[in-house]
Design an enzyme around this catalytic site. Structure first.
Site, PDB file in Angstrom:
ATOM      1  N   ALA A  49       3.276 -13.073 -34.002  1.00 50.62           N
ATOM      2  CA  ALA A  49       3.177 -11.695 -34.467  1.00 50.62           C
ATOM      3  C   ALA A  49       2.855 -10.732 -33.336  1.00 50.62           C
ATOM      4  CB  ALA A  49       2.112 -11.599 -35.551  1.00 50.62           C
ATOM      5  N   ASN A 130       6.991 -25.069 -32.368  1.00 50.21           N
ATOM      6  CA  ASN A 130       7.285 -25.561 -33.712  1.00 50.21           C
ATOM      7  C   ASN A 130       8.650 -26.245 -33.770  1.00 50.21           C
ATOM      8  OD1 ASN A 130       9.170 -23.492 -33.787  1.00 50.21           O
ATOM      9  ND2 ASN A 130       8.023 -22.218 -35.210  1.00 50.21           N
ATOM     10  N   PHE A 131       9.058 -26.642 -34.989  1.00 50.76           N
ATOM     11  CA  PHE A 131      10.327 -27.355 -35.141  1.00 50.76           C
ATOM     12  C   PHE A 131      11.485 -26.417 -35.481  1.00 50.76           C
ATOM     13  CE2 PHE A 131       7.543 -30.880 -34.953  1.00 50.76           C
ATOM     14  CZ  PHE A 131       8.313 -31.975 -34.529  1.00 50.76           C
ATOM     15  N   HIS A 541       0.425 -25.577 -40.896  1.00 50.38           N
ATOM     16  CA  HIS A 541       0.845 -24.318 -41.516  1.00 50.38           C
ATOM     17  C   HIS A 541      -0.353 -23.571 -42.088  1.00 50.38           C
ATOM     18  CE1 HIS A 541       5.277 -25.740 -42.316  1.00 50.38           C
ATOM     19  NE2 HIS A 541       5.046 -25.452 -41.051  1.00 50.38           N
ATOM     20  N   GLN A 588       6.393 -19.631 -40.881  1.00 47.54           N
ATOM     21  CA  GLN A 588       6.183 -18.798 -39.703  1.00 47.54           C
ATOM     22  C   GLN A 588       7.177 -17.635 -39.648  1.00 47.54           C
ATOM     23  OE1 GLN A 588       6.582 -20.397 -35.601  1.00 47.54           O
ATOM     24  NE2 GLN A 588       4.536 -19.573 -35.291  1.00 47.54           N
TER      25      GLN A 588
END
Length: 605
Positions: A49, A130-131, A541, A588
């Site tokens: 963010a 992340n993935f 998460h 996300q």
């Protein structure tokens, strides 16, 4: 007696080549000998963010923005691990310089186990590790969001413009994907020109094509995608990947790197935010920071914006005097605003693997040096092959079918919106289990694959609280995992449902021997529950620890504009400021969404 917790082996391979170091970045130094450095906005946290906000606010050349980041550019620390999709799993155990080294408190619902919880200390934050899943959340989740905060601008139809602002879609490379792995998508729902590059990975996992058949055999319908407000069904997963070179697209690569020459943007790298400073009117006036053992003050003329994540945003509020009064007084912290909700209400998904030995290639093959060398060459030359995929390329979501919910308790039977899934089934990460519950070791050189059953609508709630008045001391992270009876009953049903797919005739041709995890010795509800308690993991998460809500709600921390209730000139814009954990495979992405929306709010004044 249960053996140690089974886990999935991730592949920490050597670098393909040394990633380019970031040169000439506008890094600003912090010096006690200098007068207070003044900006319009000071953003704490250069993660997902924070960099979106910094980008949008500095579009106005007259607005000066400082970003305080404890880490630096990920490429300067981990080489190309943050660039090559196939290396995403390396961060679970590797790159300690990029990790905050957080651990949860012992989890009562998981037999007292304390979980390591990787949070990236780097520009781009967790979007750099992340993935790379890309998806929207459901229409009803947005409706609930709007209702909880009393603001219709959060409905799906009103937020769609911000979803589109996050997406620069490129069609999949059908020339390099398997013919039976061609994604079906509706081009009308895609968008171009947005911040993140989005496509389908140029390599499809063979395991995924079979899992799709198994899921269909048990009645989970195929869908085009998860970018139209509907999450029920199964689909190939879109990824935040740049199609031309196969690299990860993150907030660092998309929202920061192309704009490093903006003179009104200052980066304070390797700099720890120590506390928010307030004046007598309870206005945030800036942030006290430390870098290289030097402490100084960075002044904010208009606002301080926290984007430090689900753990450190509540921690920074608490050490600065905003939080539960009793907690702050325990550490002799002056109470600026008694907000009991700071650090409360935290949610996380939990997941558990089911595994088989299979006769198709999986990530297990990357342990073979010759195969790895071939994969490296294919990625370098064609942006394709096994390393072009992080592994999480297929997913299904559903409500637990009626035949599996007959014994649910009253707590579990709750009315979720019609389009809000309870569980998901995903194919990542493909890897080799270290051992099963009986201690049986995997067959050397064999291929293993996993299907993850995940709780999408958890009812357990955790908390974050300070352990000292210093930001340099990790906070106490209590996810309170798996303590709600509803979570236990739904996860037992999820394991049974995943087994239905894996044991269907559609998947029989590729399964070798019996189920490896949890194994045929785990059959009854009691045995499945025991397996879950000793095997589950959080999905990293964490959300909603500074919950957004109406100003009349005593447990709300921020209002519908992200402004901290009880003080002035202070916002929280990150995963902590959501009212709940949004359902879906890629929460996300909703952080990007919120940052885009609130950047507009800030610019409008």
């Amino acid at each position: 007696m249960l053996a140690p917790r089974p886990s999935l082996l991730f592949f920490a391979s050597g670098l393909l080549y040394q990633a380019s170091s970031v040169m000439g970045a506008p890094t600003t130094s912090c010096s006690h000998s200098k007068p207070a450095q003044r900006f319009d906005y000071v953003i704490v946290g250069g993660g997902t963010a924070g960099l979106v906000l910094a980008n949008r606010l500095t579009e106005d050349p007259t607005v000066r923005v400082a970003v305080i980041e404890a880490g630096t550019f990920p490429e300067d620390v981990s080489g190309n691990w943050s660039q090559v999709p196939g290396y995403a799993g390396n961060f679970i155990t590797g790159a300690p310089e990029m990790s905050w080294n957080f651990h949860t408190t012992p989890q009562v619902g998981a037999n007292g186990h304390s979980f390591p919880y990787y949070r990236a200390k780097a520009l781009g934050g967790c979007s750099s590790i992340n993935f790379m899943a890309y998806a929207h959340t459901s229409e009803s989740a947005h409706e609930m969001w709007a209702n909880q905060v009393g603001d219709e601008s959060y409905t799906y139809s009103n937020m769609l413009k911000y979803y589109r602002r996050t997406m620069n879609f490129s069609p999949p490379r059908e020339d390099v994907r398997f013919r039976n792995a061609t994604p079906q998508y509706n081009a009308v729902d895609t968008a171009t020109g947005g911040g993140l590059d989005v496509t389908y990975a140029s390599y499809a996992q063979p395991w995924s094509t079979w899992v799709a058949e198994g899921l269909e055999a048990i009645g989970i319908p195929r869908r085009d995608h998860f970018i139209n407000g509907n999450l029920l069904g199964q689909s190939w997963q879109m990824n935040t990947i740049t199609q031309s070179n196969g690299f990860r697209s993150s907030s660092e690569t998309a929202y920061l790197r192309p704009y490093l020459d903006r003179h009104n943007l200052a980066l304070f790298r390797n700099t720890l935010a120590e506390r928010i400073v307030f004046n007598q009117r309870k206005e945030a006036t800036g942030v006290e920071v430390t870098t290289q053992d030097t402490t100084c003050f960075i002044s904010a003329r208009k606002e301080v914006i926290l984007s430090a994540g689900a753990f450190q945003s509540p921690q920074l509020l608490q050490v600065s005097g905003v939080g539960p009064a009793a907690l702050l007084q325990r550490f002799d912290i002056n109470v600026i605003a008694d907000r009991p909700g700071v650090g409360q209400n935290m949610e996380d998904h939990i997941t558990v693997p089911l595994s088989y030995r299979v006769n198709v290639e999986t990530a297990s093959a990357l342990l073979n040096s010759d195969y790895m060398a071939q994969a490296i060459d294919e990625f370098n030359n064609e942006a394709a092959g096994p390393l072009a995929s992080a592994g999480g390329d297929y997913m299904a979501m559903e409500k637990v079918p009626q035949e599996l919910r007959a014994g649910f308790s009253r707590e579990t039977v709750r009315e979720l919106p019609a389009d809000w899934p309870e569980v998901s089934f995903s194919v990542y990460p493909n890897g080799i289990p270290r051992s099963n519950l009986t201690g049986e070791e995997p067959v050397p050189g064999a291929n293993y694959a996993a299907l993850l059953a995940t709780l999408i609508a958890p009812q357990s709630r955790g908390s974050v609280s300070i352990a000292s008045p210093r930001m340099s001391d990790p906070p106490l992270i209590d996810l309170n995992l798996f303590t709600a009876q509803a979570d236990r009953e739904v996860m037992i049903a999820a394991v049974k449902r995943a087994r239905q797919a894996l044991q269907s005739q559609a998947m029989a041709p590729i399964l070798i021997a019996e189920e490896y995890l949890p194994g045929n010795g785990v059959q009854t509800d009691e045995e499945i529950l025991e397996y879950l308690i000793h095997t589950l993991n959080p999905l990293f998460h964490a959300f909603a620890s500074n919950r957004m809500g109406k100003t009349s709600d005593p447990m709300a921390v921020v209002d519908n504009h992200g402004r901290v209730i009880g003080v002035k000139k202070l916002r929280v814009v990150d995963s902590s400021s959501f009212p709940f954990l949004p359902p879906g495979p890629a929460p996300q992405i909703q952080v990007y969404l919120l940052a885009e929306k609130l950047a507009d709010d800030i610019k409008r004044g």
